[in-house]
Each structure stands twice: as structure tokens, then as C-alpha cells.
Design a protein around this motif. Structure first.
Motif, PDB file in Angstrom:
ATOM      1  N   ALA A   1       0.804  -1.223   0.000  1.00 18.04           N
ATOM      2  CA  ALA A   1       0.000   0.000   0.000  1.00 18.04           C
ATOM      3  C   ALA A   1       0.835   1.270   0.000  1.00 18.04           C
ATOM      4  O   ALA A   1       0.454   2.265  -0.623  1.00 18.04           O
ATOM      5  N   HIS A   2       1.980   1.262   0.690  1.00 19.76           N
ATOM      6  CA  HIS A   2       2.723   2.506   0.907  1.00 19.76           C
ATOM      7  C   HIS A   2       4.165   2.468   0.409  1.00 19.76           C
ATOM      8  O   HIS A   2       4.896   3.443   0.560  1.00 19.76           O
ATOM      9  N   GLY A   3       4.575   1.348  -0.150  1.00 23.05           N
ATOM     10  CA  GLY A   3       5.977   1.167  -0.508  1.00 23.05           C
ATOM     11  C   GLY A   3       6.354   1.817  -1.810  1.00 23.05           C
ATOM     12  O   GLY A   3       5.503   2.347  -2.501  1.00 23.05           O
ATOM     13  N   PRO A   4       7.635   1.765  -2.118  1.00 22.65           N
ATOM     14  CA  PRO A   4       8.683   1.168  -1.287  1.00 22.65           C
ATOM     15  C   PRO A   4       8.934   1.978  -0.014  1.00 22.65           C
ATOM     16  O   PRO A   4       8.750   3.195   0.004  1.00 22.65           O
ATOM     17  N   LEU A   5       9.319   1.268   1.025  1.00 24.98           N
ATOM     18  CA  LEU A   5       9.563   1.868   2.338  1.00 24.98           C
ATOM     19  C   LEU A   5      10.941   1.468   2.841  1.00 24.98           C
ATOM     20  O   LEU A   5      11.453   0.407   2.483  1.00 24.98           O
ATOM     21  N   THR A   6      11.491   2.294   3.706  1.00 27.30           N
ATOM     22  CA  THR A   6      12.711   1.899   4.413  1.00 27.30           C
ATOM     23  C   THR A   6      12.296   0.987   5.568  1.00 27.30           C
ATOM     24  O   THR A   6      11.150   1.057   6.035  1.00 27.30           O
ATOM     25  N   PRO A   7      13.194   0.147   6.042  1.00 27.77           N
ATOM     26  CA  PRO A   7      12.851  -0.688   7.194  1.00 27.77           C
ATOM     27  C   PRO A   7      12.416   0.136   8.410  1.00 27.77           C
ATOM     28  O   PRO A   7      11.470  -0.243   9.112  1.00 27.77           O
ATOM     29  N   SER A   8      13.062   1.271   8.636  1.00 31.74           N
ATOM     30  CA  SER A   8      12.682   2.087   9.800  1.00 31.74           C
ATOM     31  C   SER A   8      11.303   2.712   9.615  1.00 31.74           C
ATOM     32  O   SER A   8      10.538   2.811  10.574  1.00 31.74           O
ATOM     33  N   ALA A   9      10.952   3.112   8.385  1.00 27.42           N
ATOM     34  CA  ALA A   9       9.616   3.663   8.141  1.00 27.42           C
ATOM     35  C   ALA A   9       8.550   2.589   8.365  1.00 27.42           C
ATOM     36  O   ALA A   9       7.490   2.858   8.939  1.00 27.42           O
ATOM     37  N   LEU A  10       8.836   1.371   7.944  1.00 26.58           N
ATOM     38  CA  LEU A  10       7.893   0.276   8.159  1.00 26.58           C
ATOM     39  C   LEU A  10       7.774  -0.036   9.648  1.00 26.58           C
ATOM     40  O   LEU A  10       6.665  -0.267  10.154  1.00 26.58           O
ATOM     41  N   ALA A  11       8.887  -0.027  10.357  1.00 25.37           N
ATOM     42  CA  ALA A  11       8.861  -0.261  11.809  1.00 25.37           C
ATOM     43  C   ALA A  11       8.015   0.806  12.502  1.00 25.37           C
ATOM     44  O   ALA A  11       7.224   0.490  13.404  1.00 25.37           O
ATOM     45  N   ARG A  12       8.153   2.055  12.087  1.00 23.26           N
ATOM     46  CA  ARG A  12       7.331   3.128  12.668  1.00 23.26           C
ATOM     47  C   ARG A  12       5.852   2.905  12.383  1.00 23.26           C
ATOM     48  O   ARG A  12       5.013   3.075  13.264  1.00 23.26           O
ATOM     49  N   ARG A  13       5.522   2.530  11.154  1.00 28.37           N
ATOM     50  CA  ARG A  13       4.116   2.320  10.778  1.00 28.37           C
ATOM     51  C   ARG A  13       3.492   1.178  11.577  1.00 28.37           C
ATOM     52  O   ARG A  13       2.307   1.205  11.873  1.00 28.37           O
ATOM     53  N   THR A  14       4.282   0.167  11.900  1.00 19.28           N
ATOM     54  CA  THR A  14       3.756  -0.999  12.608  1.00 19.28           C
ATOM     55  C   THR A  14       3.891  -0.886  14.112  1.00 19.28           C
ATOM     56  O   THR A  14       3.243  -1.636  14.846  1.00 19.28           O
ATOM     57  N   GLY A  15       4.766  -0.004  14.574  1.00 20.88           N
ATOM     58  CA  GLY A  15       5.027   0.091  16.006  1.00 20.88           C
ATOM     59  C   GLY A  15       5.912  -1.030  16.512  1.00 20.88           C
ATOM     60  O   GLY A  15       5.988  -1.276  17.711  1.00 20.88           O
TER      61      GLY A  15
END
Length: 144
Positions: A40-54
Motif C-alpha cells: 500500500a505505501h511502498g517502497p519503504l525503508t525498514p525504519s519507516a515500516l517499523a514506525r508504521r507498525t510500532g
């Protein structure tokens, strides 16, 4: 309130559907959630994905390792910053994923066919606002 009960039931049923899809694909629930967010939102950095998921970055690394081993994602260097990594889904795997959701998607199309466009816009607005409220609530718990 009837709407809360209906949302709770929808949440449970979608969670169970995702669990079944994940089991068929040999993915954990959180792996499937991350894959959906990247789609839905990619490509993402691993840190951005970690923030989105908590999720903690170390936990995210394990999830991304599993998704990459399974051929669901690729990690590529960011062309604008060679030190950064961007995660994207492998589009060639989408048909497999969508096939498992085909029954639900067909059912939703039949349900929507029974409503006027204006009604569907109202429902979409409500669901979007409810999803945003859920995102904000999850973020507030992550910040604690």
C-alpha cells in the motif's frame, strides 16, 4: 451501539481470513500485515515500516528476512542515498496473494452492487475515518 459491534465482528472475521491466508502462504500474521503495508505505501525503508507498525527495528529485521527468503519482497539500495535500503514487494507474487482473497473480494463486489454510489461514498468515508482513528490509537500506545 450497533456500528461498534459490526466493526468488532468485521475485525475478527478479517483477522481470521488473514490467518487462513497466512497459513496457506506460510506467513505469520505480522508478516502478512507488513506485506500489505509495503504493497500500500511502498517502497519503504525498514525504519519507516517499523514506525508504521510500532514494531522494534530488530523485530522488523526478522520479519523482513522471512519475507525476503519467501520471495515476497526485495531490498534494494535507494538510488538517491546508497546507504539507505528500500523495501518493495515482488509484484510477481501478487497474483498468488490476490487469489486467496478472491472469495472475499467477489463477495464485497456483490455487496456493493446493492448500494447506490452516494451510499458507498458515505460508507467509505466512515471506514477511512475509523481506520485513521485506529492508526492514531495504535500510535499512542506505541509512544507509551
Amino acid at each position: 451501539m450497533a456500528i461498534r459491534g459490526a466493526l468488532r465482528e468485521l475485525s475478527v472475521q478479517l483477522s481470521l481470513l488473514n490467518r487462513q491466508v497466512g497459513a496457506r502462504l506460510e506467513l505469520k500474521d505480522v508478516d502478512l500485515d507488513c506485506l500489505d503495508l509495503i504493497n500500500a505505501h511502498g517502497p519503504l525503508t525498514p525504519s519507516a515500516l517499523a514506525r508504521r507498525t510500532g514494531l522494534h527495528p530488530a523485530t522488523m529485521t526478522g520479519i523482513l528476512d522471512r519475507l525476503e527468503r519467501g520471495g515476497w519482497i526485495s531490498r534494494d539500495r535507494d538510488p538517491s542515498d546508497r546507504r539507505a535500503v528500500r523495501i518493495s514487494t515482488r509484484r510477481d507474487r501478487n497474483a498468488e496473494l490476490l487469489g486467496l482473497f478472491a472469495g472475499m473480494n467477489t463477495s464485497l463486489e456483490h455487496i456493493c452492487a446493492g448500494y447506490e454510489d452516494a451510499d458507498l461514498e458515505l460508507v467509505a468515508d466512515f471506514l477511512g475515518r475509523a481506520a485513521e482513528a485506529g492508526r492514531i490509537a495504535a500510535e499512542s500506545l506505541t509512544a507509551e
